[in-house]
Design an enzyme around this catalytic site. Structure first.
Site, short mmCIF file in Angstrom:
data_model
loop_
_atom_site.label_atom_id
_atom_site.label_comp_id
_atom_site.label_asym_id
_atom_site.label_seq_id
_atom_site.Cartn_x
_atom_site.Cartn_y
_atom_site.Cartn_z
N HIS A 26 0.84 -1.20 0.00
CA HIS A 26 0.00 0.00 0.00
C HIS A 26 0.87 1.25 0.00
O HIS A 26 2.04 1.22 0.39
CB HIS A 26 -0.94 0.01 1.22
CG HIS A 26 -0.24 0.28 2.52
ND1 HIS A 26 -0.08 1.55 3.03
CD2 HIS A 26 0.35 -0.56 3.41
CE1 HIS A 26 0.57 1.48 4.18
NE2 HIS A 26 0.84 0.21 4.43
N CYS A 27 0.27 2.36 -0.46
CA CYS A 27 0.92 3.65 -0.37
C CYS A 27 0.15 4.46 0.66
O CYS A 27 -0.40 3.92 1.61
CB CYS A 27 0.97 4.34 -1.73
SG CYS A 27 -0.66 4.61 -2.48
N MET A 28 0.03 5.76 0.47
CA MET A 28 -0.63 6.60 1.46
C MET A 28 -2.14 6.42 1.46
O MET A 28 -2.79 6.52 2.50
CB MET A 28 -0.28 8.07 1.21
CG MET A 28 -0.70 9.01 2.32
SD MET A 28 -0.12 10.69 2.06
CE MET A 28 1.65 10.47 2.25
N ARG A 30 -3.80 4.04 -1.15
CA ARG A 30 -4.25 2.97 -2.04
C ARG A 30 -3.72 1.60 -1.63
O ARG A 30 -2.56 1.46 -1.22
CB ARG A 30 -3.82 3.24 -3.48
CG ARG A 30 -4.18 4.62 -3.98
CD ARG A 30 -3.78 4.82 -5.42
NE ARG A 30 -3.86 6.21 -5.81
CZ ARG A 30 -3.79 6.66 -7.05
NH1 ARG A 30 -3.64 5.81 -8.03
NH2 ARG A 30 -3.86 7.95 -7.32
#
Length: 463
Positions: A26-28, A30
């Site tokens: 995951h990113c910030m 998504r």
């Protein structure tokens, strides 16, 4: 901790089950999935799942937009899907084995550049604040303190250190990205700003590395592309040298032999190419600005949120950063995107004021995310993509505000956070640059706020 297992099960159900997921991270905002069979992903059904703001493919990667709470969802998703939080438990054995794919080359390059610069952003933002205060307190704005005062000199030194030694920081980030030797990468970054090399460049006298290869006399301080190219080649050289050197000699021989190869290649070939690349990108941006002028800036402001949603902004940001590091400012990309950010803040604030019930809670969370945290994706996918009027308001407000900034010839000079302090990036320019930049942002914010409050939003709502 809140229980997201029902959400995770619904996500899995609409991506073909856990057997179809070979990896997740995951990113910030998504949840990023690697699917074995992309055809099994039901994007329309996922968009209607409560807790999901959107879903899309980006290259071979499937992205589920969750919002700022994705970090809490991710561990539970891995647990439900039977995945390790680092990598998939069951690797897909039907991959291409890492074969070169020309179609993926642009995305691979962008991933390398952005992945190398991302770890460096805290350095640039932290040092950028010293530059901001230096510009505000100095003769360029408030004229409170003279430049030769100890306090102002301290601000200047602390501000410059975050950018002058950028080759060293970028080399570190690139080494982490490529999983190669960080110590040797730092040496290559350091040699680009070594005082002895700087003296040779300043003197303007021809110099041959090892008395054999001519070294172009370029100043690489604050350069991004020279260390990126150097560390990329280092990753291959280091791997080869480490492979052929006998185990008993590795401790001393591997770093020495690697640097013997990399020093002349870096100073005589890679760094000059990287320097030319930066100059070329800057020339492209300046040409676009000269031809399109305010219209070009206005288009960036109008389309910026669409660029973020498709990932196009990554490539454009790299070009803008190259311009800042080369000539000290960017007149298009960061200017237009900053105004667009303030327009989005005004828009989500108006939505928060007008909304009720559960929608108001979501709007409140998005308002905090964009204004305080500078995270725009929850609003983009949770509001703009679900509400045609909101997207139109955003484009109008961002476009008009950015167009005004283009007319006023605003320049973005200092790296600043993407939240409500984003306008601080206009400090450091000449004359009334900061004031004009703030005026443009206020125009974008005000138009979006008024359009939302007066004209309202679509009546159709999704949970």
């Amino acid at each position: 901790m809140e229980n997201y297992k029902d959400l995770c099960n619904q996500i899995l159900e609409n991506v073909g089950g856990k057997e179809n997921v070979s990896g997740a991270f995951h990113c910030m905002t998504r949840l990023r999935l690697t699917l074995r069979d992309k055809s099994k992903a039901n994007i329309d059904a996922l968009k209607n799942v409560k807790g999901v703001m959107g879903a899309q493919f980006s290259g071979d990667q499937f992205q589920v937009i969750i919002g700022t709470n994705v970090a809490s969802v991710y561990p539970q998703f891995c647990e439900v899907a039977g995945l390790s939080e680092e990598k998939a438990v069951d690797e897909n054995l039907d991959t291409d084995g890492g074969k070169f794919n020309i179609k993926e080359l642009p995305r691979t390059i962008l991933n390398y550049v952005s992945g190398s610069i991302a770890p460096v952003l805290p350095i640039m933002l932290g040092a950028g604040f010293f530059q901001v205060f230096y510009s505000i307190l100095g003769t360029g704005f408030l004229n409170v303190l003279p430049k030769n005062s100890a306090f102002m000199q301290s601000l200047y030194i602390f501000g410059k250190v975050g950018f002058y030694f950028l080759p060293v920081y970028v080399a570190w980030g690139a080494a982490k990205k490529l999983n190669t030797s960080i110590p040797l990468a730092l040496v290559l970054g350091t040699i680009l700003v070594d005082p002895n090399i700087i003296k040779i460049v300043t003197a303007g006298k021809p110099f041959k590395v090892f008395g054999l290869l001519n070294m172009p006399l370029n100043d690489y301080s604050s350069g991004v592309f020279p260390p990126l190219l150097a560390v990329w080649v280092l990753s291959y050289v280091y791997k080869y040298v480490d492979k052929v050197i006998p185990k008993s000699l590795k401790v001393m021989a591997v770093p020495f032999c690697t640097l013997v190869i990399m020093f002349p290649i870096t100073l005589c070939i890679l760094a000059p190419i990287g320097n030319w690349l930066g100059i070329g990108i800057t020339a492209i941006i300046n040409t676009i600005y000269q031809v399109a002028g305010p219209i070009g800036v206005g288009l960036v402001g109008a389309l910026w949120m669409l660029m973020i949603s498709t990932g196009m902004h990554i490539a454009i940001i790299q070009m803008a950063m190259a311009s800042i590091f080369s000539v000290g400012y960017d007149p298009i990309v960061f200017v237009g995107s900053t105004v667009a950010n303030y327009a989005l803040m005004g828009l989500v604030l108006s939505y928060f004021i007008r909304s009720k019930g559960e929608e108001k809670q979501l709007a409140g969370a998005n308002t905090i995310a964009i204004i305080a945290g500078g995270v725009s994706e929850p609003t983009i996918f949770g509001l703009l993509f679900r509400n045609k009027k909101a997207f139109i308001y955003q484009m109008i407000a961002g476009g008009i505000g950015a167009f005004v900034s283009g007319i006023l010839k605003v320049q973005y000079c200092t790296m600043a956070p993407g939240n409500f302090m984003n306008a601080l990036g206009f400090t450091g320019g000449s004359g009334n640059n900061f004031i004009y930049g703030v005026i443009s942002c206020v125009i974008g914010f005000g138009i979006a706020l008024l359009l939302g409050l007066i004209l309202g939003f679509d009546d159709k709502k999704k949970a």
